[in-house]
Write a protein that holds these residues in place. Structure first.
Motif, PDB file in Angstrom:
ATOM      1  N   GLN A 248      -3.674  -7.461  12.605  1.00 53.14           N
ATOM      2  CA  GLN A 248      -4.720  -6.486  12.926  1.00 53.14           C
ATOM      3  C   GLN A 248      -4.106  -5.091  13.088  1.00 53.14           C
ATOM      4  O   GLN A 248      -4.702  -4.104  12.713  1.00 53.14           O
ATOM      5  N   ALA A 250      -1.369  -4.024  11.566  1.00 52.57           N
ATOM      6  CA  ALA A 250      -1.058  -3.549  10.212  1.00 52.57           C
ATOM      7  C   ALA A 250      -2.321  -2.997   9.558  1.00 52.57           C
ATOM      8  O   ALA A 250      -2.305  -1.942   8.924  1.00 52.57           O
ATOM      9  N   ALA A 251      -3.427  -3.720   9.737  1.00 53.26           N
ATOM     10  CA  ALA A 251      -4.696  -3.293   9.125  1.00 53.26           C
ATOM     11  C   ALA A 251      -5.149  -1.961   9.706  1.00 53.26           C
ATOM     12  O   ALA A 251      -5.620  -1.088   8.988  1.00 53.26           O
ATOM     13  N   ARG A 252      -4.992  -1.809  11.032  1.00 52.58           N
ATOM     14  CA  ARG A 252      -5.484  -0.595  11.685  1.00 52.58           C
ATOM     15  C   ARG A 252      -4.667   0.637  11.323  1.00 52.58           C
ATOM     16  O   ARG A 252      -5.207   1.709  11.089  1.00 52.58           O
ATOM     17  N   VAL A 253      -3.360   0.460  11.278  1.00 48.48           N
ATOM     18  CA  VAL A 253      -2.509   1.652  11.327  1.00 48.48           C
ATOM     19  C   VAL A 253      -1.914   2.047   9.975  1.00 48.48           C
ATOM     20  O   VAL A 253      -1.534   3.192   9.776  1.00 48.48           O
TER      21      VAL A 253
ATOM     22  N   ARG B   4      -7.967   5.769  19.475  1.00 47.15           N
ATOM     23  CA  ARG B   4      -8.737   5.436  18.284  1.00 47.15           C
ATOM     24  C   ARG B   4      -9.667   6.562  17.841  1.00 47.15           C
ATOM     25  O   ARG B   4     -10.764   6.310  17.339  1.00 47.15           O
ATOM     26  N   ALA B  70     -12.810  -4.606   8.089  1.00 43.31           N
ATOM     27  CA  ALA B  70     -11.623  -5.435   7.862  1.00 43.31           C
ATOM     28  C   ALA B  70     -10.418  -4.871   8.599  1.00 43.31           C
ATOM     29  O   ALA B  70      -9.580  -5.615   9.093  1.00 43.31           O
ATOM     30  N   ARG B  71     -10.340  -3.555   8.684  1.00 42.13           N
ATOM     31  CA  ARG B  71      -9.103  -2.956   9.177  1.00 42.13           C
ATOM     32  C   ARG B  71      -9.132  -2.561  10.640  1.00 42.13           C
ATOM     33  O   ARG B  71      -8.087  -2.507  11.288  1.00 42.13           O
ATOM     34  N   GLN B  72     -10.308  -2.249  11.169  1.00 41.22           N
ATOM     35  CA  GLN B  72     -10.332  -1.682  12.524  1.00 41.22           C
ATOM     36  C   GLN B  72     -10.882  -2.627  13.581  1.00 41.22           C
ATOM     37  O   GLN B  72     -11.002  -2.257  14.740  1.00 41.22           O
ATOM     38  N   GLN B  73     -11.262  -3.809  13.197  1.00 37.98           N
ATOM     39  CA  GLN B  73     -11.777  -4.797  14.159  1.00 37.98           C
ATOM     40  C   GLN B  73     -12.793  -4.178  15.120  1.00 37.98           C
ATOM     41  O   GLN B  73     -12.587  -4.171  16.339  1.00 37.98           O
TER      42      GLN B  73
END
Lengths: 297, 222
Positions: A248, A250-253, B4, B70-73
């Protein structure tokens, strides 16, 4: 030695014609036009590149034939299960593996067109330009100010130390929290603050690339998000390559993600490398899909 | 330091893009009503062609929303907002299809005259577009009260459609040669009535966004 070589090349970007993508374009990337197979060929300027790189610990091969290019001023995440070689790959980027007896490498790691594993390259100078932040915050048992200034002083910094300390702490988003206690011990800070102090310490050496090995694994969720926000700020000026077990994160940043896996011989390979959007919404390799959806193993 | 901030600014940008899609759909409906009033076949063909841009915008919004999910939950209000964006993008794109539907009728009618006055249809279009505009405002403000009020307007649009329908039936009964042209106008009224329905769908999603509760807000008497 590397200083002179780098100096000669500083004015010569590796890919002078590569287009610089806007934030909007980058977010919209679904596939790199140059992506012939599962390993993307970046269309942006490259900060660091591996060419047919393999690494052995004694007789055991840990990395097998990795060819990959990391775009400048981007966050690239290395993900994969334990033992897949991602930390080894990261530590090869500034020759940290030199410190381990019995390490042998083949192939090249290019930084500004120079193979950092070449005989005449000083690994200390490599590490100054390619800094590292580790899993556990590891400030020196010194004051906050000395933690930042120490490495720079060792490297012969002759400018205004006070300015250097403030600039680095500001860049690491820590200044407001420590400005009234610069002489207090770095060890007295919270875990998240200590990690940001370590980032400030790395910045003091004026690196171009910052390697992060699980930088948030010892931190609580809010401290983690602060480090992630900081990465997004720092990437405007630096190239960041991060190893993380936390998909997660990796996905976020990250802007780009490389998925690694242990091959049949037990050595780590890059299975898929693409814009993070694509890796997490539509990966091409079934093994990547299985890993990110939790069907792995 | 706010965490964020980047993620939240991306959600803001997505909402702005959604409003842009809404204005594209609204403009398409206005152009289709102009073409109907003026019996302007070339303009109608232009509207049909331009629907592609609305479709593309919808797909772009969906793609960005899925990437953010998908990326930020996203969680809580962020999650409901992104789920709402997906649904709203679909509703707005379908409103663009209603404009295309009206434009097709203009093309089919060609130079032929209308079997009756268009003022009820014009009134329907104004009311439906007013509902759409206020529904998007309710979405941006996450204003459940405004959303509920907008839904109450749907019955008025339905009633107007009923008026058009009855008038056309009367015309058809009186002169069988007008059945085809009268039917076309019923189709126009159906397209306009569906816009109001879609505005109601958007409002239901706004109530969910604001309260976390799924509610059907207006069960039409028609």
């Amino acid at each position: 030695m590397i200083d002179q070589k780098v100096h000669d090349q500083v004015q010569t970007p590796i890919q002078p014609d590569a287009p610089r993508l806007s934030e909007e374009e980058r977010i919209g990337i679904i596939g790199s036009p140059n992506r012939g197979d599962c390993i993307m060929e970046p269309i942006e300027p490259v900060a660091l590149g591996f060419e047919a790189f393999s690494l052995w610990y004694g007789a055991k091969r840990a990395i097998q034939d990795v060819t990959i290019k990391f775009p400048a001023n981007r966050v690239t995440a290395l993900i994969g299960p334990s033992g897949c070689g991602k930390s080894t790959l990261l530590r090869s980027m500034n020759r940290m593996n030199d410190l381990i007896p019995g390490v042998r490498t083949e192939g090249s790691v290019y930084y500004r067109g120079i193979d950092i594993f070449a005989r005449d390259i000083d690994p200390v100078e490599v590490r100054r330009r390619i800094g590292m932040v580790f899993q556990k915050p590891n400030p020196f048992p010194k004051s906050v100010a000395d933690n930042v200034a120490f490495g720079a002083r060792v490297n012969g910094f002759r400018g205004n130390t006070r300015e250097l300390i403030e600039n680095c702490l500001r860049k690491a988003a820590l200044w407001d929290e420590v400005k009234d206690g610069l002489n207090k011990s770095g060890l007295a800070l919270s875990g998240g603050q200590q990690q940001r102090l370590c980032i400030a310490r790395a910045l003091a050496n004026e690196p171009e690339i910052i390697l992060m090995d699980e930088p948030c694994s010892a931190l609580d969720p809010i401290a983690t998000l602060k480090i992630e926000d900081l990465m997004r700020e720092l990437v405007k000026d630096y190239t960041i390559i991060i190893v993380t077990h936390n998909m997660q994160q990796a996905a976020r940043v990250s802007d780009y993600t490389a998925f690694m896996l242990m091959g049949e011989g037990g050595a780590g390979q890059v299975i898929e490398y693409a814009p993070t959007n694509e890796i997490f919404t539509n990966p091409r390799d079934k093994r990547t899909e299985d890993y990110i959806t939790g069907r792995f193993g | 330091m706010t965490t964020r901030a980047g993620f939240h600014s991306q959600i803001d940008r997505l909402q702005e893009e959604l409003v842009l899609l809404g204005s594209m759909a609204e403009k398409a409906i206005r152009r289709s009503m102009d073409a109907l009033r003026e019996r302007n076949v070339p303009a109608a063909r232009g509207i049909m062609h331009d629907d592609n841009a609305i479709d593309e915008k919808r797909f772009a919004i969906e793609e960005k929303t899925l990437n953010l999910m998908a990326r930020q939950q996203p969680l809580a209000n962020d999650l409901r907002t992104l789920a709402a964006v997906l649904l709203l993008a679909s509703e707005l794109e379908r409103i663009g299809d209603h404009a295309e539907g009206i434009a097709k009728i203009v093309v089919m009618l060609g130079e032929e005259g209308y079997v009756g006055p268009l003022h009820d249809l014009e009134e329907m279009a104004e009311r439906a577009l007013g509902m759409l505009s206020r529904a998007l405002e309710a979405f941006l403000q996450q204003d459940a009260d405004l959303a509920r009020r907008v839904c109450d307007e749907d019955d008025g649009v339905d009633a107007l459609q009923d008026v058009v329908y009855r008038r056309m039936l009367t015309i058809m009964r009186a002169d069988a040669s007008l059945v085809r042209r009268a039917t076309y106008l019923i189709w126009v009224s159906h397209n306009l009535e569906r816009i109001a329905d879609r505005a109601t769908n958007i409002c239901e999603r706004v109530v969910f966004l604001a309260s976390g509760r799924m509610e059907e807000l207006n069960v039409s008497v028609y």
